[in-house]
Design an enzyme around this catalytic site. Structure first.
Site, PDB file in Angstrom:
ATOM      1  N   CYS A   2     -25.417 -36.917  52.798  1.00  0.00           N
ATOM      2  CA  CYS A   2     -24.409 -36.991  51.747  1.00  0.00           C
ATOM      3  C   CYS A   2     -23.445 -38.163  51.946  1.00  0.00           C
ATOM      4  CB  CYS A   2     -23.573 -35.717  51.645  1.00  0.00           C
ATOM      5  SG  CYS A   2     -24.547 -34.274  51.273  1.00  0.00           S
ATOM      6  N   ARG A  29     -27.744 -42.242  52.430  1.00  0.00           N
ATOM      7  CA  ARG A  29     -27.357 -41.016  53.145  1.00  0.00           C
ATOM      8  C   ARG A  29     -27.895 -39.757  52.466  1.00  0.00           C
ATOM      9  NH1 ARG A  29     -23.092 -42.109  56.573  1.00  0.00           N
ATOM     10  NH2 ARG A  29     -22.636 -39.895  56.713  1.00  0.00           N
ATOM     11  N   TRP A  76     -27.480 -34.906  49.682  1.00  0.00           N
ATOM     12  CA  TRP A  76     -28.707 -34.490  50.361  1.00  0.00           C
ATOM     13  C   TRP A  76     -28.566 -32.979  50.487  1.00  0.00           C
ATOM     14  CZ3 TRP A  76     -30.252 -31.983  54.864  1.00  0.00           C
ATOM     15  CH2 TRP A  76     -31.586 -32.175  55.255  1.00  0.00           C
ATOM     16  N   ASN A 102     -19.233 -33.548  52.678  1.00  0.00           N
ATOM     17  CA  ASN A 102     -20.417 -33.768  53.502  1.00  0.00           C
ATOM     18  C   ASN A 102     -20.292 -32.840  54.700  1.00  0.00           C
ATOM     19  OD1 ASN A 102     -22.542 -34.789  55.015  1.00  0.00           O
ATOM     20  ND2 ASN A 102     -21.320 -36.488  55.828  1.00  0.00           N
ATOM     21  N   GLY A 103     -21.312 -32.016  54.941  1.00  0.00           N
ATOM     22  CA  GLY A 103     -21.248 -31.085  56.070  1.00  0.00           C
ATOM     23  C   GLY A 103     -21.744 -29.720  55.615  1.00  0.00           C
ATOM     24  N   GLU A 483     -43.797 -43.652  67.718  1.00  0.00           N
ATOM     25  CA  GLU A 483     -42.959 -44.321  66.716  1.00  0.00           C
ATOM     26  C   GLU A 483     -43.807 -44.839  65.549  1.00  0.00           C
ATOM     27  OE1 GLU A 483     -39.962 -44.334  66.085  1.00  0.00           O
ATOM     28  OE2 GLU A 483     -39.575 -46.109  64.870  1.00  0.00           O
ATOM     29  N   LYS A 487     -43.270 -43.665  61.719  1.00  0.00           N
ATOM     30  CA  LYS A 487     -43.023 -44.589  60.602  1.00  0.00           C
ATOM     31  C   LYS A 487     -43.978 -44.300  59.458  1.00  0.00           C
ATOM     32  CE  LYS A 487     -39.956 -45.602  61.386  1.00  0.00           C
ATOM     33  NZ  LYS A 487     -39.027 -45.373  62.388  1.00  0.00           N
ATOM     34  N   GLU A 490     -43.153 -40.883  57.728  1.00  0.00           N
ATOM     35  CA  GLU A 490     -41.854 -40.892  57.032  1.00  0.00           C
ATOM     36  C   GLU A 490     -41.940 -41.532  55.658  1.00  0.00           C
ATOM     37  OE1 GLU A 490     -37.995 -41.562  59.759  1.00  0.00           O
ATOM     38  OE2 GLU A 490     -39.477 -43.137  59.988  1.00  0.00           O
ATOM     39  N   HIS A 506     -57.895 -33.754  75.121  1.00  0.00           N
ATOM     40  CA  HIS A 506     -57.548 -32.331  75.207  1.00  0.00           C
ATOM     41  C   HIS A 506     -57.240 -31.739  73.838  1.00  0.00           C
ATOM     42  CE1 HIS A 506     -57.640 -32.727  79.516  1.00  0.00           C
ATOM     43  NE2 HIS A 506     -56.892 -33.809  79.388  1.00  0.00           N
ATOM     44  N   LYS A 605     -30.738 -40.853  56.160  1.00  0.00           N
ATOM     45  CA  LYS A 605     -30.624 -41.729  57.319  1.00  0.00           C
ATOM     46  C   LYS A 605     -29.735 -41.147  58.396  1.00  0.00           C
ATOM     47  CE  LYS A 605     -30.466 -46.261  58.939  1.00  0.00           C
ATOM     48  NZ  LYS A 605     -31.739 -46.011  59.612  1.00  0.00           N
TER      49      LYS A 605
HETATM   50  C1  G6P Z   1     -32.728 -39.633  61.070  1.00  0.00           C
HETATM   51  C2  G6P Z   1     -33.234 -40.984  60.655  1.00  0.00           C
HETATM   52  C3  G6P Z   1     -34.048 -41.602  61.777  1.00  0.00           C
HETATM   53  C4  G6P Z   1     -33.219 -41.651  63.055  1.00  0.00           C
HETATM   54  C5  G6P Z   1     -32.666 -40.279  63.434  1.00  0.00           C
HETATM   55  C6  G6P Z   1     -31.641 -40.383  64.550  1.00  0.00           C
HETATM   56  O1  G6P Z   1     -33.791 -38.755  61.185  1.00  0.00           O
HETATM   57  O2  G6P Z   1     -34.021 -40.896  59.480  1.00  0.00           O
HETATM   58  O3  G6P Z   1     -34.437 -42.907  61.414  1.00  0.00           O
HETATM   59  O4  G6P Z   1     -34.013 -42.126  64.103  1.00  0.00           O
HETATM   60  O5  G6P Z   1     -32.003 -39.701  62.304  1.00  0.00           O
HETATM   61  O6  G6P Z   1     -30.542 -41.111  64.075  1.00  0.00           O
HETATM   62  P1  G6P Z   1     -29.537 -41.899  64.992  1.00  0.00           P
HETATM   63  O7  G6P Z   1     -28.552 -42.505  64.032  1.00  0.00           O
HETATM   64  O8  G6P Z   1     -28.907 -40.897  65.902  1.00  0.00           O
HETATM   65  O9  G6P Z   1     -30.309 -42.925  65.750  1.00  0.00           O
END
Ligand code: G6P
Length: 610
Positions: A2, A29, A76, A102-103, A483, A487, A490, A506, A605
């Site tokens: 948010c 956000r 969000w 937000n929260g 990672e 990616k 996501e 395994h 994010k």
């Molecule tokens: C969210 C984002 C990720 C990020 C994670 C941790 O899930 O979409 O891209 O890696 O939060 O965020 P931070 O700001 O703590 O690195």
């Protein structure tokens, strides 16, 4: 999670256009619904809808609303579906109080039942609406007094902004566990979830602490605690400018941020490499040699991509400093009641510096007696402010929801920390100098990796219809496999898994057939030949192999269908290079599939709720 913005300027500018421009910058956000509430002089008028900020803009073009002050929100969803009704701002029974939040209000159900029992009529399924009715119900001469009284009954987290029809021009802000800052202009004042929303108007910001209540009017602002005592908070300068958050010639922020990585890695290294002494200069660490000698264990806490960087960091630090390192999901660690940890150094890694679980894990570690460092990108963020010391990434604002440049800078910061701790723990001068030289070469090497893009784009075309993908690596490149898979899932919604290459036997090997793309991380390092054996195992079962390997390694033509060669570097630093083709692959596949790269479904994010 948010985005919140508010503006009051005594008529200098129209609040509604400032709010909508700000929302567009905060959309990363959360982006399932959006809305504004403006004080027109006669009262509060809201406009909101399920959809994106451009949809809100179109609504305002059809039904304009103007005024000197207002609040706005991009959502969000947590409580209640992403519908127009549930979009913020939320209002009380008489529509005289408007709230953006937000929260999460954890006791919203109890409060709602009590308020409904007293005759309040709720219109939405959200937890936030409870706040509007609670403030309506609370005693006090001023809006801030009523907000303070209402918040006494609230359990949960919030960064919120409130307006009242009875006090034109006033915005009351409260913070508990969710980020919010003030922007200080000339006779105009702002509130925002982060500085990107207001940077075009002012670079002077005030970061609020948990428990703060701020009161903004066109004449000025002041900050109170819950007993209404005035609090003093520093005014900080935002160090980056508007250009840093502009898209420029790129189609998406993720693309821009991938291609920024030569510069962002340089930014993380700048001023920190002391070649002659073989030292990494990390002025913000605040650790004395005695503190350093006492450390017998390091715990890294993080989430998402930052957790993957932590896994790379474990190997770097263990190898350079010979200190045992564990890497924990922050969300798990915080509820495990950490053991006493007086000789443990805890490192919180976070791009945003606001991730709720990472913040709470860090607080739990501190409560257990640990010293806490933050490896953070956003200057002035909560994790940065609450750490005993730390390393800023200086990678500039990261807007794309899928983290890219933060990951490579986090690894670089961890390598600098590894050299620093290594020096304290007897790592020889030559080894330290060698690593510093290798670090200094990284920006140039990163630029060279971009030459692979046309090849990666062709691979994206070949694999665009894949339904699953497997990413395999060993050692320091196992986290890169995680990672790469993250990616892809996501932003393209293709199911992908990262695995240690040998562990594949395994279980996941059962999935391999001619339909399954398997991405191997196979740079030149001490496990290279082992990775080749794992490649044989996939080859023998007909899997389609993409190998990310090192320039100068032998031809893998007999094993891999495709080879992507990155420049050679120190094996410990190779993730900074090997991850880039994987970022590009995910990006191009998502674009070809028509996915909204910068706003992937269901994600946000900055995850400021647990
Ligand atoms: C969210 C984002 C990720 C990020 C994670 C941790 O899930 O979409 O891209 O890696 O939060 O965020 P931070 O700001 O703590 O690195």
């Amino acid at each position: 999670m948010c985005g919140v913005i508010g503006y009051t300027g005594g008529g200098r500018r129209d609040a509604s256009s400032i709010l909508v421009r700000g929302l567009a910058r905060l959309e990363y956000r959360g982006y399932d619904s959006a809305g504004v509430a403006v004080h027109t002089g006669d009262g509060i008028v809201t406009r909101k809808l399920a959809g994106r900020v451009p949809d809100l803009q179109a609504l305002l073009a059809r039904s304009p609303v103007s005024g000197a002050s207002g609040i706005a929100h991009t959502r969000w969803a947590t409580h209640g579906a992403p519908t127009t009704r549930n979009a913020h701002p939320h209002v009380d029974c008489d529509e005289r109080i408007a709230v953006v939040h937000n929260g999460i209000i954890e006791n919203a159900d109890t409060l709602r039942r009590a308020l409904e029992g007293c005759g309040h009529k709720f219109r939405t399924e959200t937890d936030t609406e409870t706040l509007a009715h609670l403030i309506e119900d609370s005693p006090g001469e001023t809006l801030e007094a009523r907000v303070i009284a209402a918040l006494e009954l609230v359990v949960g987290t919030y960064g919120l902004a409130v307006m009242s029809a009875d006090e034109p021009g006033k915005i009351v802000v409260a913070r508990q566990g969710s980020p919010v800052l003030l922007g200080i202009g000339d006779d105009e004042f702002f509130v925002a979830s982060d500085a990107s929303a207001i940077i075009e108007y002012t670079r002077s910001v005030v970061h609020l602490n948990d428990g703060d209540i701020a009161v903004l009017t066109p004449q000025g602002y002041h900050i109170l605690d819950r007993e209404s005592h005035v609090q003093l908070r520093a005014v900080d300068d935002v160090t980056w400018d508007l250009e840093a958050i502009a898209l420029g010639p790129y189609a998406h922020f993720m693309q821009k941020e991938i291609f920024e990585q030569a510069d962002t890695v340089r930014g993380t290294l700048r001023g920190r490499l002391m070649f002659d002494e073989g030292v990494a200069r990390l002025n913000g660490l605040n650790i004395t040699p005695d503190d350093c000698a006492a450390i017998n264990r390091i715990t890294i806490v993080a989430c998402g991509t930052s957790w993957h960087a932590g896994l790379v960091g474990r190997q770097i630090i263990e190898s350079l400093a010979q200190i045992p390192v564990t890497v924990e999901y922050a969300s798990e660690y915080r509820y495990r009641r950490p053991l006493p940890a007086s000789n443990t150094l805890t490192i919180a890694i976070s791009q945003s510096g606001e991730t709720a679980d990472t913040l709470e894990a860090m607080r739990a570690a501190r409560a257990a007696g640990s010293r806490v460092l933050g490896i953070v990108n956003v200057v002035g963020s909560t994790i940065a402010r609450e750490s005993d010391g730390g390393i800023y990434l200086h990678a500039g604002p990261e807007i794309g929801v899928a983290s890219t440049k933060a990951f490579t800078s986090q690894i670089v910061a961890l390598a600098l920390l590894g050299v620093y701790l290594g020096q304290q723990r007897g790592l020889p001068l030559e080894a330290r100098r060698d690593l510093l030289c290798r670090l200094a070469q990284l920006p140039t090497l990163v630029s060279r990796v971009f030459a692979l893009e046309p090849h990666v784009r062709r691979l994206a075309e070949e694999f665009v219809d894949a339904r699953n993908a497997l990413y395999l690596g060993r050692g320091v490149n196992f986290p890169v496999a995680l990672e790469g898979a993250l990616k892809l899932k996501e932003i393209s919604y293709i199911h992908a898994e990262g695995y240690p290459a040998a562990e594949m036997k395994h279980g996941p090997i059962a999935l391999i057939d001619a339909e399954m793309p398997v991405v191997f991380l196979a740079p030149h390092d001490e496990v290279y030949t082992k990775v080749l054996s794992n490649m044989q195992e996939v080859r023998a079962r007909g899997g389609r192999i993409i190998a990310v390997t090192t320039e100068g390694n032998g031809d893998l033509g007999g094993l891999a269908d495709h080879q992507l060669r990155v420049p050679a570097t120190a094996p410990l630093l190779s993730p900074v290079l090997t991850v880039i083709p994987l970022q590009l692959l995910a990006y191009h596949i998502a674009v070809l599939r028509g996915c909204d790269v910068d706003r992937p479904r269901n994600l946000a994010k900055s995850v400021t709720v647990e």
